[in-house]
Design a protein around this motif. Structure first.
Motif, PDB file in Angstrom:
ATOM      1  N   THR A  66      13.091  44.858 -10.874  1.00  0.00           N
ATOM      2  CA  THR A  66      12.915  44.043  -9.633  1.00  0.00           C
ATOM      3  C   THR A  66      12.653  44.957  -8.608  1.00  0.00           C
ATOM      4  N   THR A  67      11.762  44.139  -7.756  1.00  0.00           N
ATOM      5  CA  THR A  67      11.415  45.047  -6.409  1.00  0.00           C
ATOM      6  C   THR A  67      12.507  44.845  -5.479  1.00  0.00           C
ATOM      7  N   GLU A  68      13.179  43.884  -5.523  1.00  0.00           N
ATOM      8  CA  GLU A  68      14.435  43.815  -4.668  1.00  0.00           C
ATOM      9  C   GLU A  68      15.420  45.089  -4.591  1.00  0.00           C
ATOM     10  N   ILE A  69      15.997  45.108  -6.049  1.00  0.00           N
ATOM     11  CA  ILE A  69      16.776  46.444  -6.470  1.00  0.00           C
ATOM     12  C   ILE A  69      16.115  47.620  -6.042  1.00  0.00           C
ATOM     13  N   ASN A  80       3.649  46.615 -10.998  1.00  0.00           N
ATOM     14  CA  ASN A  80       4.612  45.744 -10.026  1.00  0.00           C
ATOM     15  C   ASN A  80       5.286  46.452  -8.760  1.00  0.00           C
ATOM     16  N   MET A  81       5.212  47.627  -8.929  1.00  0.00           N
ATOM     17  CA  MET A  81       5.921  48.585  -7.732  1.00  0.00           C
ATOM     18  C   MET A  81       4.795  48.712  -6.780  1.00  0.00           C
ATOM     19  N   GLY A 126      14.663  36.211 -17.490  1.00  0.00           N
ATOM     20  CA  GLY A 126      13.368  36.292 -16.618  1.00  0.00           C
ATOM     21  C   GLY A 126      13.760  36.347 -15.274  1.00  0.00           C
ATOM     22  N   TRP A 127      14.816  36.139 -14.861  1.00  0.00           N
ATOM     23  CA  TRP A 127      15.350  36.291 -13.634  1.00  0.00           C
ATOM     24  C   TRP A 127      16.749  36.625 -13.480  1.00  0.00           C
ATOM     25  N   TYR A 128      17.463  37.066 -12.325  1.00  0.00           N
ATOM     26  CA  TYR A 128      18.538  37.274 -11.957  1.00  0.00           C
ATOM     27  C   TYR A 128      19.066  36.012 -11.001  1.00  0.00           C
ATOM     28  N   ILE A 161      17.316  34.629  -5.613  1.00  0.00           N
ATOM     29  CA  ILE A 161      16.822  34.928  -7.133  1.00  0.00           C
ATOM     30  C   ILE A 161      15.699  36.041  -7.184  1.00  0.00           C
ATOM     31  N   PHE A 162      16.197  37.144  -7.989  1.00  0.00           N
ATOM     32  CA  PHE A 162      15.472  38.233  -8.462  1.00  0.00           C
ATOM     33  C   PHE A 162      14.656  38.065  -9.617  1.00  0.00           C
ATOM     34  N   VAL A 163      13.423  37.939  -9.666  1.00  0.00           N
ATOM     35  CA  VAL A 163      12.524  37.729 -10.772  1.00  0.00           C
ATOM     36  C   VAL A 163      12.100  39.152 -11.303  1.00  0.00           C
ATOM     37  N   ARG A 164      12.464  39.269 -12.586  1.00  0.00           N
ATOM     38  CA  ARG A 164      12.198  40.345 -13.513  1.00  0.00           C
ATOM     39  C   ARG A 164      10.682  40.579 -13.903  1.00  0.00           C
ATOM     40  N   TRP A 165      10.294  41.941 -13.935  1.00  0.00           N
ATOM     41  CA  TRP A 165       8.892  42.102 -14.164  1.00  0.00           C
ATOM     42  C   TRP A 165       8.948  42.086 -15.783  1.00  0.00           C
TER      43      TRP A 165
END
Length: 475
Positions: free
Chosen positions: A64-67, A91-92, A450-452, A469-473
């Motif tokens: 995830t981008t957020e973490i 994605n990064m 797919g997401w947290y 919501i953190f969407v996973r790549w």
């Protein structure tokens, strides 16, 4: 490539779920406690600064981008990232470009020996980062890979940095790739890199140093080995000492993985274990670190870790073996990921009697091996641990970190809970009750989602409210 695998947009998920509680979201669900993530990231940042090492973050555990932003921190001197797939790299890119716009140096390492089929994709990433002074770094371990590196440099228009991927462990070290220092293959590879740099300068490639990976977690699940404290320290020390003696040049960078050890290194070094072998390992590690501190005028130590932001029960098990666990139940505060599920059958009759396993079974839950894995932890012999969230009585301080309801048996989609603790403290469960399960392996458990759903345990009285919501790549 990432666009070929669409996910729901973060905006649509936020609109649906932010403001709701854990009792209102669909099941099963992956839940992240952002307060725990922030604490874990800060602990790692403080430890690395105290030791004077550089740090390279990994994103493969959470994707995830957020973490990733929390791992990098607010004002980094330099952004160093290791990715294990090109999807992670792509994605990064938006986040890395943001840091470049702020004037930060960005280095992206693709931590897989160079696959020929991915040359054009890697060249495109190198071109994007290179325009603002960033670099792509690759692993090589054979002379046949060097022409591929040169081809990427020609396609991108920017030099590629290469680490020599070395192996320093023995037969049972867990290493699956790498070239052994001192071997003919190592000498041929180093000579070829040196020759190209002397003839061409840094036009096509540059050489920052050596990369090594020893698996700190191997022993905890290996049937042929007992996991113990001396063995857990050895990979960290072996990588440092092996690379310090292997390098034929100075002013070089050594990149090592440091799972668990780095953020608790000061605790490990102060460990006054009665076990003679443990004391010997700690003394050897102290000596290696002293050698590192002497050589750091010429060499740079770069450490990396992946699981620490979200942590899991495997990490806590290693800490327990090292004697670094805290008061009963407190270590679970560091576990940021839980899987929200529900009770789909209650075995009331099986809770009667003594302490026989078949008489302690409490319930069936809708969570199985596809999320919790095929093998139990050898530390506590379960597939996951049920948290105290939602229980009728708070037992914090009465049970240690691995007591309570454990997921004792699993099939693909379901798991059986067994009580492991004093019989008089067994908690009643009911059909449809929502439970949060700590997984043994957070990265493996996350792959099913797919997401947290993000909660914040620091918001007293509103700990169960979804705040993001953190969407996973996609990998």
């Amino acid at each position: 490539m990432a666009s070929n695998y669409p996910l729901p947009s973060k905006a649509s998920l936020v609109q649906q779920y932010v403001g709701k509680t854990l009792k209102e979201i669909p099941l099963p669900a992956a839940v992240i406690d952002i307060a725990a993530v922030k604490r874990n990231c800060q602990r790692m940042s403080d430890a690395v600064k105290e030791l004077g090492f550089d740090f390279m973050l990994l994103v493969n555990a959470h994707k995830t981008t957020e973490i990733a932003r929390l791992q990098i921190g607010d004002d980094p001197e330099e952004v160093r990232v290791l990715v294990t797939t090109l999807s992670e790299a792509e994605n990064m890119l938006p986040l890395l470009l943001d840091y470049q716009k702020d004037g930060k140096q960005v280095n992206l390492l693709y931590g897989v020996p160079l696959p020929p089929s991915q040359i054009e994709q890697i060249a495109n990433i190198s071109r994007i980062l290179g325009r603002r002074g960033g670099s792509v770094r690759l692993l090589v371990e054979h002379t046949s890979q060097i022409p591929l590196v040169q081809q990427i440099a020609r396609l991108s228009g920017y030099p590629i940095y290469v680490y020599i991927n070395v192996t320093v462990g023995g037969e049972y070290s867990g290493e699956v790739s790498g070239v052994r220092p001192g071997s003919q293959e190592f000498q041929d590879l180093f000579s070829q890199i040196e020759r190209i740099i002397l003839l061409e300068g840094p036009i096509s490639l540059a050489f920052p140093g050596f990369y090594c990976h020893l698996d700190h977690g191997l022993d905890i699940f290996e049937p042929s080995h007992d996991f113990d404290a001396p063995r857990s320290i050895r990979p960290f020390s072996t990588q440092l000492s092996g690379l310090l003696t292997a390098s034929p040049v100075q002013n070089i960078r050594f990149s090592i993985n440091a799972t668990t050890a780095i953020s608790h290194l000061s605790d490990i070094l102060s460990n006054e274990s009665e076990d003679e072998q443990m004391r010997e390992r700690v003394e050897a590690l102290r000596g290696t670190l002293e050698a590192v501190s002497v050589s750091q005028a010429d060499n740079f130590i770069e450490v990396r870790d992946s699981i620490y932001p979200i942590t899991d029960l495997n990490t806590l098990a290693k800490k327990a073996v090292l004697g670094l666990d805290r008061a009963p139940g407190q270590d679970l505060d560091d576990v940021a990921l839980t899987i929200l599920t529900e009770v789909c059958c209650v075995y009331e009759g099986r809770r009667e009697g003594d302490v026989l396993p078949e008489e302690q079974e409490g319930a069936l839950i809708a969570l199985g091996s596809c999320t919790l894995g095929q093998e139990p932890s050898r530390h506590y012999n379960g597939y996951g641990l049920v948290s105290q969230w939602g229980m009728h009585h708070e037992m914090r301080g009465l049970l240690d970190s691995f007591s309570g309801f454990q997921v004792a048996r699993v099939d693909l989609q379901c798991g059986v809970l067994v009580w492991d603790g004093p019989v008089d403290l067994i908690q009643p469960l009911h059909l449809g009750q929502r439970l949060r399960v700590y997984p043994n392996d957070a990265a493996e458990a996350s792959e099913s989602f797919g997401w947290y759903f993000v909660v914040d345990s620091s918001r007293l009285g509103r700990e169960d409210e979804i705040v993001d919501i953190f969407v996973r790549w996609r990998s």
